[in-house]
Design an enzyme around this catalytic site. Structure first.
Site, PDB file in Angstrom:
ATOM      1  N   GLY A  34       0.650  -1.280   0.000  1.00 59.24           N
ATOM      2  CA  GLY A  34       0.095   0.191   0.032  1.00 59.24           C
ATOM      3  C   GLY A  34       0.808   1.278  -0.072  1.00 59.24           C
ATOM      4  O   GLY A  34       0.521   2.208  -0.911  1.00 59.24           O
ATOM      5  N   HIS A  35       1.996   1.111   0.845  1.00 61.26           N
ATOM      6  CA  HIS A  35       2.647   2.076   1.097  1.00 61.26           C
ATOM      7  C   HIS A  35       3.532   2.596  -0.547  1.00 61.26           C
ATOM      8  O   HIS A  35       3.787   3.733  -0.978  1.00 61.26           O
ATOM      9  CB  HIS A  35       3.987   2.148   2.041  1.00 61.26           C
TER      10      HIS A  35
END
Ligand code: AMP
Length: 277
Positions: A34-35
């Site tokens: 996600g990051h």
């Protein structure tokens, strides 16, 4: 080359060499896909991408997981390098709060009192305070935040608008595992059994979002959550696309927070409502 800096002086010197618009991706570390998606979206647009890694004590309540929050700087740095970030700013507490606890902080307003704000007093004030500071310290022209933390994104947009911050706020859709679980640094707290239970959150949202009228959206989602004994629901709410009242038709948002064991998880999805559905 990805440069790692820890102090404000080192950060300022590195930023002086930035060739153009500065993009920032703010994180608390324990980086996952996600990051990394945020970094990739940033990379596509801006010539200089800064990733901040800071577990902000101000946004944790006294009984929350500040102490045990995963800290994995070496792996995080490798992820930032793999995504071509230009600079990683991993400050200590004293670099972000050199004068100790700030006496002037952000007030999130009514949007900060519902949903997460109702369950986590002080969380959004601490979050907005550090986001504002990191925007100033990194001189960012654009900042990327995940829709995974949808209320956080909405509040940051509102802060930038209401306080005339010279930054563009960009939201990035939630990255999920193949089975639907939203990626989160807190997923690593889950045992295999708990992880299976946690799937009820994304399943409830996904099934709810196939319905077009508010009552059945909530009924379908509520039943899936109720059928999973390992999940204790904190809230399940249907709102407008900006977390306002549910519209008669058009875009809306379905949000959930629940505890699986001692781990608190949140998730949300967009959906579309229809009149007379
Ligand atoms: P955190 O490290 O949890 O504070 O998250 C840092 C940033 O990454 C925030 O903007 C989050 O919304 C974003 N983020 C976290 N998990 C995801 C995910 N699964 N998909 C997209 N963005 C995410």
């Amino acid at each position: 080359m990805t440069n790692l800096v820890h102090t404000r002086a080192e950060l300022a010197a590195a930023l002086d060499a930035a060739p153009g618009e500065i993009a920032v991706v703010m994180t608390m570390g324990a980086l996952h896909e996600g990051h990394r998606r945020l970094m990739r979206v940033a990379r596509e647009r801006s010539p200089f991408v800064v990733v901040t890694i800071f577990v902000n004590p101000l946004q944790f309540g006294p009984n929350e997981d500040y102490e045990k929050y995963p800290r994995t700087l070496d792996e995080d740095l490798a992820a930032c390098r793999a995504e071509g970030a230009d600079l990683v700013f991993a400050p200590g507490r004293g670099d972000v709060y050199p004068h100790g606890q700030p006496s002037i902080t952000m007030h999130p307003g009514p949007l900060g009192e519902i949903l997460e704000g109702a369950s986590r007093p002080g969380h959004f004030s601490g979050m907005l305070t550090v986001v504002e500071k990191l925007l100033m310290l990194t001189r960012a022209g654009v900042a990327y935040f995940g829709e995974k933390d949808f209320q956080q994104l909405a509040l940051i947009r509102r802060m930038a608008r209401d306080l005339e911050l010279p930054v563009e706020i960009v939201g990035v859709p939630t990255v999920r595992e193949g089975d639907g679980l939203a990626l989160s640094s807190r997923n690593r707290y889950l045992s295999p059994d708990q992880r299976r239970s946690a799937l009820a959150l994304s399943r409830a949202l996904r099934e709810g979002a196939t319905r077009r009228d508010p009552a059945s959206v909530l009924t379908v989602a509520r039943k899936i959550l109720a059928d999973e004994p390992g999940v204790r629901v904190d809230y399940l709410e249907l709102t407008g696309p900006d977390l306002g009242p549910v519209p008669a038709e058009g875009p809306a948002r379905l949000l959930v927070a629940a505890r699986v064991g001692t781990t608190r998880l949140i998730d949300n999805v967009p959906l579309t409502l229809e009149k007379n559905a």
